[in-house]
Design an enzyme around this catalytic site. Structure first.
Site, mmCIF file in Angstrom:
data_model
loop_
_atom_site.group_PDB
_atom_site.id
_atom_site.type_symbol
_atom_site.label_atom_id
_atom_site.label_comp_id
_atom_site.label_asym_id
_atom_site.label_seq_id
_atom_site.Cartn_x
_atom_site.Cartn_y
_atom_site.Cartn_z
ATOM 1 N N HIS A 125 0.825 -1.207 0.000
ATOM 2 C CA HIS A 125 0.000 0.000 0.000
ATOM 3 C C HIS A 125 0.853 1.249 0.000
ATOM 4 O O HIS A 125 0.431 2.317 0.427
ATOM 5 C CB HIS A 125 -0.968 -0.011 1.187
ATOM 6 C CG HIS A 125 -1.577 -1.355 1.407
ATOM 7 N ND1 HIS A 125 -1.116 -2.233 2.357
ATOM 8 C CD2 HIS A 125 -2.560 -1.999 0.753
ATOM 9 C CE1 HIS A 125 -1.786 -3.365 2.275
ATOM 10 N NE2 HIS A 125 -2.668 -3.253 1.320
HETATM 11 S S1 FES Z 1 1.888 -0.467 3.081
HETATM 12 FE FE1 FES Z 1 0.341 -1.854 3.662
HETATM 13 S S2 FES Z 1 1.515 -3.546 4.245
HETATM 14 FE FE2 FES Z 1 3.038 -2.135 3.753
#
Ligand code: FES
Ligand code: HEM
Lengths: 417, 175
Positions: free
Chosen positions: B140
């Site tokens: 993410h």
């Molecule tokens: S940014 Fe969501 S797990 Fe690393």
């Protein structure tokens, strides 16, 4: 609705048994003589399809278990051996993995049907909430099952989802360690996920019994959202009318299911899951199964960890409050001109969130996901409560028979009884 | 039965509450093993520490070792990376910690390779280390700096520093 059964078995043995355990009467009253509204459309056939899918998952699942090994070193290989060595193994596995998808296709249609026709409104609130519980259990079961083949997506999906619990303040880490049985997703995790994946479908079956029981107490809703007033005019017997219609719809549905199983069995899956789990390397782009994508998009739309997790669980939990959020006295969307527009926008919103959930969380995708997340919650918290006040519904026919006759220009024959 | 006119509790009331309480304690006592069995077992706890030879890690690169089933990054930092890590004002950090608090020897950074968002393994290959020269999480989009501190993205905390000690100049004990 169904009332005390008037069923009398024909044989003496049948009567002897019936006076001791009236199960034949229960079946007769629930699935044969049971009065169903005569105006039901094909959107009402998905309950039967869902029952079929549950049985299909249980049957294929039990036979897969006969060949599957829940161990981190052996699970991946055992699934490959199911695909290559076990007689018809490829078919059983594809039927089970695509069966899960078809199960969700059916449940989504079933639920949107309920929203459009106001099936959650009094007196069907408990029926609706039992449905939400089944849906939650299905999501859990699908997630647990997807970890079993122990591919890269299995492993990282399990890691990301179990990490949701680390967002809980103070006790989050302890809860997550407890869920894993270790300090990361590992062999103890796989073992317990397998045990639970076997268990939950039977719990679903239990809740389905309650769901159908509640249904038979309050009776089916129908496209016009009018209760049955006169059984002879407004209803037809379950058998043959509903049985045949449900069977026909099921066959059409099975054609689609078979198309997936035989023609594009991996279309809904992910290629990375044919790579064995590697705890030291995360695939560049991890996505959950398609049926979780809208919720995944909501999770990623919120820039805070705890906030994202709360929004995601909240987006499902809010369904349980639907009966009280919708303030309109008119049940069916058919007679609610403004609701209709917001409803279709809601469908597009869910599809849009699904699409965004499959895209990387960056730039314009995140902005779009935030807009759609706002509409998703706005639909429940703002639009539905206000619509009941500001919308002018169309006149609702006095009875189901009137609605049907009006539609057929007054020429419909009396239904056979 | 106690009638509403009796203010004094009866013997029956007492027995009723005592029985209920004993029952609740009994249910709790039986439930505990059922819940506790899911926590890490003795063999998992026993694997809790490992020894690592770090002599072969070239300057500027990162070695990944497995500890408690998770990756641990052992990073041999260049002077430039150390300089980047020490020169950031604390006010710019979402989870403020100085580089000093996170390392024992400036040239060695040891962190658990698990993104504090939802547990993915951040990428540290040269060329894809993100905007802060540390790690980039593909899941993410969280970005970490050369001290493993969160700089941007949904992760709330810095990469965890495990308990470790230097057994010699080239031997590290993690856990
Ligand atoms: S940014 Fe969501 S797990 Fe690393
Ligand atoms: C609600 C019903 C069920 C759903 C939604 C479901 C879903 C799934 C999913 C998505 C997978 C992963 C498939 C793959 O990608 O390979 C899976 C695997 C599996 N399931 Fe189920 N399942 C259900 C019921 C059951 C039951 C009742 C059993 C056993 C009694 C079972 C046994 C298995 C086994 C052994 C596997 C691993 C083999 C494989 O991956 O194909 N399932 N399940």
């Amino acid at each position: 609705m169904s009332g005390p059964s008037t069923y009398v078995p024909k044989s003496a043995l049948g009567r002897w048994f019936e006076s001791r355990l009236p199960i034949a009467g229960l079946i007769h009253g629930s699935f044969i003589a049971y009065p169903t509204p005569r105006n039901l459309n094909y959107w009402w056939t998905f309950g039967g399809i869902l029952s079929f899918m549950l049985v299909a998952q249980i049957v294929t699942g039990i036979v897969l278990t006969m060949h599957y090994t829940p161990h981190v070193d052996l699970a991946f290989a055992s699934v490959e051996s199911i695909m290559r060595d076990v007689n018809w193994g490829w078919f059983l596995r594809y039927a089970h993995s695509n069966g899960a998808s078809m199960f969700f296709v059916a449940v989504y249609i079933h639920m949107f049907r309920g929203v459009y026709y106001g099936s959650y409104k009094a007196p069907r609130e408990v029926l609706w909430i039992l449905g939400v519980i089944i849906y939650l259990l299905m999501m859990a079961t699908g997630f647990l099952g997807y970890t079993l083949p122990w591919g890269q997506m299995s492993f990282w999906g399990a890691t990301v989802i179990t990490n949701f619990f680390t967002a809980i303040p103070l006790v989050g880490d302890a809860i997550t360690t407890w869920l894993w049985g270790g300090y990361s997703v590992g062999n103890p995790t796989l073992n317990r996920f397998f045990a639970l994946h076997y268990l939950l479908p039977f719990m679903i079956a239990g809740v389905v019994v309650l769901h159908v029981w509640a249904l038979h107490v309050v009776g089916q809703n129908n496209p016009d959202g009018i209760e049955i007033k006169n059984v002879n005019r407004d209803a037809v017997a379950f058998t043959p009318y509903a049985t045949i219609k449900d069977s026909f719809a099921l066959v059409c549905f099975l054609i689609l299911y078979a198309w997936f199983v035989f023609q594009v069995p991996n279309y809904l899956g992910h290629a990375d899951n044919y790579i064995e789990a590697n705890p030291l390397s995360t695939p560049a782009h991890i996505v959950p199964e398609w049926y979780y994508l809208p919720f995944y998009a909501i999770l990623r739309a919120i820039p805070s960890k705890l906030g994202g997790v709360i929004a995601m669980f909240g987006s499902i939990a809010i369904l349980a409050f639907l009966p009280w959020l919708d303030t309109s006295r008119v049940r069916s969307g058919k007679y609610r001109p403004m609701f209709k527009i917001f409803f279709w926008a809601f469908i597009l919103c869910c599809l849009g969130l699904g699409y965004l959930g499959s895209m990387p969380a960056e730039g314009g995708y995140v902005i779009a996901a935030r807009l759609l997340t706002t509409y998703y919650f706005g639909f429940f918290i703002i639009i539905l409560p206000l619509l009941g006040i500001f919308e002018t519904p169309k006149p609702v026919p006095a009875s189901i028979a009137d609605a049907v006759l009006a539609r057929n220009g007054g020429a419909a024959a009396q239904p056979a009884e | 039965m106690a009638t509403s006119s009796t203010v004094e509790p009866t013997r029956r009331d007492f027995l009723f509450i005592a029985t209920g309480a004993a029952g609740a304690v009994g249910v709790g006592a039986v439930a505990w093993p059922l819940i506790s069995q899911m926590n890490p077992d003795a063999s998992t706890l026993a694997m809790a520490s490992i020894e690592v030879d770090i002599s072969a890690v070239p300057l500027g690169s990162i070695m990944t070792v497995k500890w408690r089933g998770k990756p641990v990054f052992v990073r041999h930092r260049t002077p430039k990376e150390i300089q980047e890590a020490t020169s950031v004002p604390l006010a710019e950090l979402p989870d403020p910690e100085t580089d000093k608090q996170r390392v024992q020897k400036p040239e060695w950074l040891v962190v658990v390779g698990i993104c504090t968002h939802l547990g993915c393994v951040p990428i540290g290959q040269a060329g894809s280390r993100g905007d802060y020269d540390g790690w980039f999480c593909p899941c993410h989009g969280s970005q970490y700096d050369t001290s493993g501190r969160i700089r941007r993205g949904p992760a709330p905390k810095n990469l965890e520093v495990p308990t470790y000690s230097f057994l010699s100049d080239t031997k590290l004990k993690i856990g």
